[in-house]
Design a protein around this motif. Structure first.
Motif, PDB file in Angstrom:
ATOM      1  N   THR A 170       9.591 -20.883  26.159  1.00  0.00           N
ATOM      2  CA  THR A 170      10.116 -20.984  24.400  1.00  0.00           C
ATOM      3  C   THR A 170       9.163 -21.713  23.783  1.00  0.00           C
ATOM      4  O   THR A 170       8.271 -22.455  24.355  1.00  0.00           O
ATOM      5  CB  THR A 170      11.392 -21.377  24.224  1.00  0.00           C
ATOM      6  N   VAL A 171       9.260 -21.694  22.280  1.00  0.00           N
ATOM      7  CA  VAL A 171       8.346 -22.591  21.522  1.00  0.00           C
ATOM      8  C   VAL A 171       8.572 -23.964  21.712  1.00  0.00           C
ATOM      9  O   VAL A 171       7.569 -24.695  22.020  1.00  0.00           O
ATOM     10  CB  VAL A 171       8.895 -21.971  20.153  1.00  0.00           C
ATOM     11  N   LYS A 210      13.865 -23.523  13.676  1.00  0.00           N
ATOM     12  CA  LYS A 210      15.196 -22.301  13.815  1.00  0.00           C
ATOM     13  C   LYS A 210      14.548 -21.325  14.885  1.00  0.00           C
ATOM     14  O   LYS A 210      15.260 -20.463  15.385  1.00  0.00           O
ATOM     15  CB  LYS A 210      15.098 -21.717  12.565  1.00  0.00           C
ATOM     16  N   LEU A 211      13.234 -21.413  15.239  1.00  0.00           N
ATOM     17  CA  LEU A 211      12.510 -20.373  16.235  1.00  0.00           C
ATOM     18  C   LEU A 211      12.526 -21.168  17.672  1.00  0.00           C
ATOM     19  O   LEU A 211      11.671 -20.636  18.265  1.00  0.00           O
ATOM     20  CB  LEU A 211      11.437 -19.693  15.798  1.00  0.00           C
ATOM     21  N   ASN A 254      13.887 -21.956  20.368  1.00  0.00           N
ATOM     22  CA  ASN A 254      14.297 -21.100  21.529  1.00  0.00           C
ATOM     23  C   ASN A 254      13.696 -19.665  21.663  1.00  0.00           C
ATOM     24  O   ASN A 254      14.057 -19.124  22.738  1.00  0.00           O
ATOM     25  CB  ASN A 254      15.842 -21.119  21.696  1.00  0.00           C
ATOM     26  N   LYS A 255      12.846 -19.196  20.995  1.00  0.00           N
ATOM     27  CA  LYS A 255      12.271 -17.852  20.882  1.00  0.00           C
ATOM     28  C   LYS A 255      11.045 -17.964  21.899  1.00  0.00           C
ATOM     29  O   LYS A 255      10.186 -18.957  21.923  1.00  0.00           O
ATOM     30  CB  LYS A 255      11.907 -17.327  19.696  1.00  0.00           C
ATOM     31  N   ARG A 256      10.503 -16.946  22.561  1.00  0.00           N
ATOM     32  CA  ARG A 256       9.332 -16.870  23.180  1.00  0.00           C
ATOM     33  C   ARG A 256       8.245 -16.689  22.136  1.00  0.00           C
ATOM     34  O   ARG A 256       8.380 -15.897  21.244  1.00  0.00           O
ATOM     35  CB  ARG A 256       9.399 -15.733  24.330  1.00  0.00           C
ATOM     36  N   LEU A 308       7.491 -13.139  20.221  1.00  0.00           N
ATOM     37  CA  LEU A 308       8.520 -12.657  18.888  1.00  0.00           C
ATOM     38  C   LEU A 308       7.905 -13.214  17.763  1.00  0.00           C
ATOM     39  O   LEU A 308       8.492 -13.086  16.631  1.00  0.00           O
ATOM     40  CB  LEU A 308       9.953 -13.179  19.215  1.00  0.00           C
ATOM     41  N   LEU A 309       6.922 -14.102  17.972  1.00  0.00           N
ATOM     42  CA  LEU A 309       6.194 -14.513  16.754  1.00  0.00           C
ATOM     43  C   LEU A 309       5.187 -13.932  16.116  1.00  0.00           C
ATOM     44  O   LEU A 309       4.451 -13.343  16.720  1.00  0.00           O
ATOM     45  CB  LEU A 309       6.000 -16.136  17.036  1.00  0.00           C
ATOM     46  N   GLN A 367       2.592 -17.760  13.072  1.00  0.00           N
ATOM     47  CA  GLN A 367       3.649 -18.802  13.668  1.00  0.00           C
ATOM     48  C   GLN A 367       3.006 -19.250  14.954  1.00  0.00           C
ATOM     49  O   GLN A 367       3.360 -20.298  15.044  1.00  0.00           O
ATOM     50  CB  GLN A 367       5.139 -17.884  13.712  1.00  0.00           C
ATOM     51  N   LYS A 368       2.463 -18.299  15.594  1.00  0.00           N
ATOM     52  CA  LYS A 368       2.044 -18.858  16.992  1.00  0.00           C
ATOM     53  C   LYS A 368       1.184 -19.828  16.626  1.00  0.00           C
ATOM     54  O   LYS A 368       0.812 -20.927  17.535  1.00  0.00           O
ATOM     55  CB  LYS A 368       1.348 -17.434  17.573  1.00  0.00           C
TER      56      LYS A 368
END
Ligand code: ATP
Length: 223
Positions: free
Chosen positions: A96-97, A125-126, A128-130, A133-134, A138-139
């Motif tokens: 995750t991030v 807010k992101l 816990n995302k992989r 998905l960004l 954002q990456k």
């Protein structure tokens, strides 16, 4: 203060090229590194990071010798306190991030810095995302935050924004300038974009065929 003196023979598509560079960078400066393709910009960053060994020269960072060919000193990359961001995002896709940032922590380091950085780049807010998905921007914000986790003495940015569209570029430029100001971080930014360098840096080093041909005010150079 960073003192750089590198000499190395490089081999490219147009034959041999001797890279011969020397400069001082003050603590807390944001310096642009500009020049044609193949001039040796990435090679300089790689030598600073310890990923490429100069044939001769010396590198001292805030009084610490990282490389000295005469004294046979050559600190390993992991011993050099450097943050790096490249054009490719190079995030771990299976983490995750937040995990991408936690992975960069030193074993004895306080984890609070991870949450602070996530908030600073507006990605809490992101967390816990992989990465898949960004968006690209954002990456790259995550990559920038990850490079900051160990509070580096030197931040090396190799064309970090060239894969992004105009809006994301402008957005990331602001984050880089903000990090640079907040942490008084010595930063070297490689860019092909003259307007980007003019907007972000007060000093530009121009590299041509392995040698610096200009060192000074970007607006004087770019006109
Ligand atoms: N390990 C190496 N040993 C010798 N020569 C190398 C090595 N790595 C790269 N080179 C050569 O050094 C030259 C400069 O490459 P470098 O990537 O530093 O240029 P650059 O200015 O960053 O170019 P670009 O803007 O296209 O990224 C190239 O001709 C390259 O082939």
């Amino acid at each position: 203060m960073i003192d750089i003196e590198f000499s190395k023979q490089l081999f490219g598509s147009e034959g041999k090229m001797h890279l011969q560079t020397a400069c001082h960078i003050n603590k807390g400066e944001l310096v642009g590194l500009y020049g044609p393709s193949g001039a040796g910009k990435s090679s300089i960053l790689r030598m600073l990071a310890g990923l490429m060994k100069p044939e001769s020269g010396k590198l001292t960072v805030e009084g610490e010798t990282w490389f000295d060919s005469r004294e046979k000193i050559n600190l390993k990359p992991q011993k050099r306190n450097i943050g790096m961001v490249f054009q490719e995002y190079s995030l771990f896709p299976n983490m995750t991030v937040r995990e991408n940032l936690v992975f960069a922590l030193n074993s004895n380091q306080n984890r609070q810095i991870v949450d602070d950085l996530l908030e600073m780049i507006g990605l809490d807010k992101l967390a816990n995302k992989r990465p898949a998905l960004l968006s690209g921007g954002q990456k790259q914000r995550v990559a920038l935050a990850r490079a900051m986790v160990r509070k580096p003495k030197l931040l090396l940015l190799d064309e970090p924004l060239s894969a992004l569209d105009m809006e994301m570029r402008a957005n990331l430029q602001q984050y880089i300038v903000q990090f640079h100001r907040n942490f008084e971080l010595t930063t070297l930014l490689v860019s092909h974009d003259a307007s980007e360098i003019q907007r972000m840096a007060k000093r530009v080093l121009v590299l041509e065929k392995g040698c610096f041909t200009y060192d000074g005010d970007p607006s004087r150079f770019f006109g």
